[in-house]
Design a protein around this motif. Structure first.
Motif, short mmCIF file in Angstrom:
data_model
loop_
_atom_site.label_atom_id
_atom_site.label_comp_id
_atom_site.label_asym_id
_atom_site.label_seq_id
_atom_site.Cartn_x
_atom_site.Cartn_y
_atom_site.Cartn_z
N TYR A 248 -2.31 21.15 -9.33
CA TYR A 248 -2.54 21.86 -10.59
C TYR A 248 -3.85 21.46 -11.25
CZ TYR A 248 -1.35 24.58 -14.67
OH TYR A 248 -1.37 25.54 -15.66
N ASN A 249 -4.61 20.59 -10.59
CA ASN A 249 -5.93 20.20 -11.08
C ASN A 249 -5.89 19.62 -12.48
OD1 ASN A 249 -8.69 19.87 -10.79
ND2 ASN A 249 -9.17 21.86 -11.72
N VAL A 250 -4.98 18.67 -12.69
CA VAL A 250 -4.90 17.97 -13.97
C VAL A 250 -4.80 16.48 -13.67
CG1 VAL A 250 -2.39 18.28 -14.04
CG2 VAL A 250 -3.60 17.70 -16.13
N ASP A 251 -5.66 15.69 -14.30
CA ASP A 251 -5.71 14.27 -13.96
C ASP A 251 -5.35 13.35 -15.13
OD1 ASP A 251 -7.91 14.69 -15.52
OD2 ASP A 251 -9.40 14.19 -14.00
N ASP A 252 -5.02 13.91 -16.28
CA ASP A 252 -4.60 13.10 -17.43
C ASP A 252 -3.09 13.23 -17.58
OD1 ASP A 252 -4.38 11.63 -19.70
OD2 ASP A 252 -5.45 13.02 -21.00
N ILE A 253 -2.36 12.38 -16.87
CA ILE A 253 -0.90 12.48 -16.81
C ILE A 253 -0.29 11.17 -17.26
CG2 ILE A 253 1.08 12.79 -15.27
CD1 ILE A 253 -0.66 14.48 -13.47
N THR A 254 0.77 11.26 -18.05
CA THR A 254 1.57 10.09 -18.40
C THR A 254 2.96 10.28 -17.81
OG1 THR A 254 0.38 9.76 -20.48
CG2 THR A 254 2.53 8.70 -20.27
N VAL A 255 3.35 9.38 -16.92
CA VAL A 255 4.64 9.50 -16.27
C VAL A 255 5.64 8.60 -16.99
CG1 VAL A 255 4.09 7.69 -14.58
CG2 VAL A 255 5.91 9.34 -14.09
N VAL A 256 6.84 9.13 -17.21
CA VAL A 256 7.92 8.39 -17.85
C VAL A 256 9.00 8.15 -16.82
CG1 VAL A 256 9.56 8.34 -19.77
CG2 VAL A 256 7.41 9.60 -20.00
N ALA A 257 9.40 6.89 -16.63
CA ALA A 257 10.40 6.57 -15.62
C ALA A 257 11.13 5.30 -16.00
CB ALA A 257 9.74 6.41 -14.24
N ASP A 258 12.19 5.02 -15.26
CA ASP A 258 12.97 3.81 -15.51
C ASP A 258 12.31 2.62 -14.81
OD1 ASP A 258 14.98 2.44 -16.71
OD2 ASP A 258 16.57 3.72 -15.95
N ALA A 259 12.77 1.43 -15.16
CA ALA A 259 12.14 0.22 -14.64
C ALA A 259 12.20 0.15 -13.12
CB ALA A 259 12.82 -1.02 -15.24
N GLY A 260 13.26 0.69 -12.53
CA GLY A 260 13.42 0.64 -11.09
C GLY A 260 12.34 1.39 -10.34
N MET A 261 11.62 2.29 -11.01
CA MET A 261 10.56 3.07 -10.36
C MET A 261 9.25 2.31 -10.29
SD MET A 261 11.98 5.97 -9.63
CE MET A 261 13.46 5.00 -9.39
N PHE A 262 9.14 1.18 -11.00
CA PHE A 262 7.86 0.50 -11.12
C PHE A 262 7.91 -0.91 -10.54
CE2 PHE A 262 7.29 3.77 -14.29
CZ PHE A 262 5.93 4.03 -14.27
N SER A 263 6.87 -1.24 -9.82
CA SER A 263 6.58 -2.61 -9.44
C SER A 263 5.23 -2.93 -10.06
CB SER A 263 6.50 -2.75 -7.92
OG SER A 263 5.44 -1.95 -7.41
N ASP A 264 4.82 -4.20 -10.03
CA ASP A 264 3.51 -4.55 -10.59
C ASP A 264 2.40 -3.81 -9.84
OD1 ASP A 264 4.62 -6.20 -12.47
OD2 ASP A 264 4.43 -8.02 -11.25
N GLY A 265 2.58 -3.70 -8.51
CA GLY A 265 1.59 -2.97 -7.72
C GLY A 265 1.56 -1.50 -8.06
N ASN A 266 2.74 -0.95 -8.36
CA ASN A 266 2.85 0.45 -8.73
C ASN A 266 2.11 0.73 -10.04
OD1 ASN A 266 3.80 2.83 -7.75
ND2 ASN A 266 5.88 2.60 -8.49
N LYS A 267 2.33 -0.11 -11.02
CA LYS A 267 1.67 0.08 -12.31
C LYS A 267 0.15 -0.02 -12.15
CE LYS A 267 4.24 -3.04 -14.43
NZ LYS A 267 4.81 -3.90 -15.49
N LYS A 268 -0.30 -0.97 -11.35
CA LYS A 268 -1.73 -1.13 -11.13
C LYS A 268 -2.31 0.10 -10.44
CE LYS A 268 -5.13 -4.17 -8.96
NZ LYS A 268 -5.34 -5.38 -8.10
N ALA A 269 -1.60 0.61 -9.42
CA ALA A 269 -2.09 1.78 -8.69
C ALA A 269 -2.17 3.00 -9.59
CB ALA A 269 -1.18 2.06 -7.49
N ILE A 270 -1.19 3.16 -10.47
CA ILE A 270 -1.17 4.31 -11.37
C ILE A 270 -2.33 4.25 -12.36
CG2 ILE A 270 0.12 5.32 -13.31
CD1 ILE A 270 2.66 4.85 -11.69
N THR A 271 -2.55 3.09 -12.95
CA THR A 271 -3.65 2.98 -13.91
C THR A 271 -5.00 3.10 -13.22
OG1 THR A 271 -3.47 0.56 -13.74
CG2 THR A 271 -2.33 1.63 -15.57
N GLU A 272 -5.11 2.58 -11.99
CA GLU A 272 -6.37 2.70 -11.25
C GLU A 272 -6.65 4.15 -10.87
OE1 GLU A 272 -6.08 0.03 -7.97
OE2 GLU A 272 -6.70 -1.74 -9.16
#
Length: 508
Positions: A248-272
């Motif tokens: 959809y050619n949109v790069d400003d996204i905020t994802v909302v999820a539960d804690a089980g969806m995130f690891s420290d590496g996941n959070k870093k990859a998303i922000t990067e």
């Protein structure tokens, strides 16, 4: 009140058809039209009743010889040459078109029919042919359906549907999307490279796949993705987000999820990747900000809705803005429920330690101690955390209320998953090839979107809406060699419902 058609069961098992002209404290002014013993007779009597209501002709005055033809000792029923659940078909088709799916699929009629069949009566692709025939839609053959399925698994086809969903949802910069995963198992003992045993949300041992779903803040589905059954949930999120952003050619996204969806590496990859996140956090220890507050207010009680703020202590950006913020909120109701559960578990722990009951699973029983005992330190820590919920976000520009409110929207995507696994029966028990499974999930996602649209417009659950509209049909009857059109009478409240579903097509 307007006259309406009434049907009642008689003592002999027949169905009596009546026209009710008025009601007064339970007493009805009505006219008995006749009694039917099969669907054909019932359709004819309903048509006669409608003629009475319309007042254009006297009952039975259709200009035709309505005397049934005798066949031996029996009277032949009036044949119904066609039957159609037109209001239901029009409602589903209208939603499908309003979402832009007709254009996104290049008017792929087989796909549209499969979506309709899944909404009306979920089943196999073969079952869909019968389902459509029952409501009066002539679908493609089963062979044609199988031949078209691979098209629906193609990335380009699925991306066009995602783009249509995103356009309907008004996706743009700064969009908030919800993410969750579920598992779908297969009734087989033998897996493959895709269907693999893994952690099952349904506690099943069979091979399964992991399915990720992106939805907007209202729970409207945007994209669906399938992954190997043993893939960790944390590894499914970023591929889904990147695919959605690209399609959809949109790069400003905020994802909302539960804690089980995130690891420290996941959070870093998303922000990067230039994306943002809001997640519910696990709180295994009393946070520092709560300890500090308690120290400064030793006698005070938490207030309902009280919020504490803790910035990321691992570092700040060059402008002094923290990388992330965690908000902790106290809820009296959450505390009440948690404390009740703790009291019940402590009671069982004390009985287990005393030998009165067997020890099964109880986190408050310390089995490592020289002698079994209740872990009172753990009990007190859990009591101190009762009612506390943490919310972490990289969106440091949002207020605490905005962050917490966004997280609570996750209930809507959970509802979408419940719809897919119950109302739409997403579990693809009939498919074995990856291509067919992907095609199946494409149909399910489109059906979820249409179902969500219909629920939002009608105010009814999808199951109730289908059950209601399915009853109102149009008929073609052959009487004395001539074709007569008849229709189930539509009460005023159903007309109001139809106006809600297609307001632009119905008179005001």
């Amino acid at each position: 009140m307007s006259p309406y058609v009434r049907t009642v069961k008689t003592a002999s098992g027949a169905t009596a058809v009546q026209v009710v002209f008025s009601e007064n404290r339970g007493a009805k002014n009505l006219e008995h039209v006749g009694s039917a013993r099969d669907d054909e007779q019932l359709a004819l009597l309903r048509a006669k009743a409608q003629q009475i209501i319309e007042g254009e002709q006297q009952p039975l005055d259709l200009g035709l010889d309505l005397t049934p033809v005798a066949t031996g000792s029996k009277m032949a029923p009036v044949p119904v040459t066609s039957e159609r659940a037109g209001h239901l078909i029009d409602a589903i088709t209208g939603a499908y078109m309003a979402l832009g799916f007709d254009g996104a699929t290049n008017a792929e009629q087989v796909f549209a029919d499969l979506v309709m069949a899944r909404i009306v009566q979920p089943g196999s692709k073969l079952d869909s042919v019968e389902t459509l025939a029952e409501i009066g839609v002539a679908s493609a053959s089963y062979a044609t359906i199988k031949r078209r399925l691979p098209t629906y698994a193609e990335a380009e086809f699925r991306d066009r549907l995602t783009a249509a969903c995103a356009a309907h949802a008004g996706i743009g910069p700064g969009v908030l999307v919800l993410y969750d995963v579920t598992t779908l198992y297969f009734e087989t003992d033998e897996g493959d490279d895709f269907r693999k045993p893994g952690f099952s949300k349904e506690r099943r041992l069979e091979p399964q796949i992991t399915v990720g779903l992106l939805a907007d803040a209202s729970g409207f589905p945007l994209a669906v993705g399938a992954f190997e059954g043993n893939m960790a949930e944390t590894r499914t999120m970023l591929p889904m987000l990147e695919r959605f952003a690209d399609s959809y050619n949109v790069d400003d996204i905020t994802v909302v999820a539960d804690a089980g969806m995130f690891s420290d590496g996941n959070k870093k990859a998303i922000t990067e990747a230039g994306l943002h996140y809001i997640l519910g956090t696990r709180t295994p220890e009393v946070p520092y900000v709560l300890q500090a507050w308690r120290k400064a207010n030793p006698e005070a009680e938490y207030t309902n809705g009280q919020i504490w703020t803790m910035a990321d202590r691992s570092g700040r950006g060059p402008d002094g803005v923290p990388h992330s913020i965690t908000y902790y909120q106290y809820s009296w109701d959450r505390a009440r429920r948690t404390l009740k559960g703790i009291s019940e578990q402590v009671d069982k722990a004390e009985k287990a330690v005393a030998g009165k009951i067997a020890i099964k699973r109880n986190r408050f029983v310390d089995l490592k101690a020289p002698k079994k005992q209740v872990n009172w330190a753990l009990v007190e820590k859990n009591r101190a955390l009762a009612g506390i919920k943490g919310y972490e976000t990289s969106r440091v520009d949002l207020t605490a209320d905005q962050v917490i409110g966004s997280y609570r929207q996750l209930l809507k995507i959970e509802k979408s998953f419940r719809m897919s696994k119950s109302d739409l029966k997403a579990r693809p028990i009939y498919h074995h090839k990856r291509e067919s499974i992907d095609a199946h999930l494409t149909v399910v996602m489109a059906a979820m979107a249409v179902g969500h649209f219909l629920e939002q417009r009608s105010g009814l659950s999808l199951k109730r809406l289908v059950r209601t509209l399915r009853r109102y049909r149009t008929f073609e009857l052959t009487i004395a060699g001539r074709t007569v059109h008849a229709a189930s009478p539509v009460p005023a409240e159903i007309n109001e419902l139809l106006t809600k579903l297609n307001p632009e097509e119905r008179p005001h």
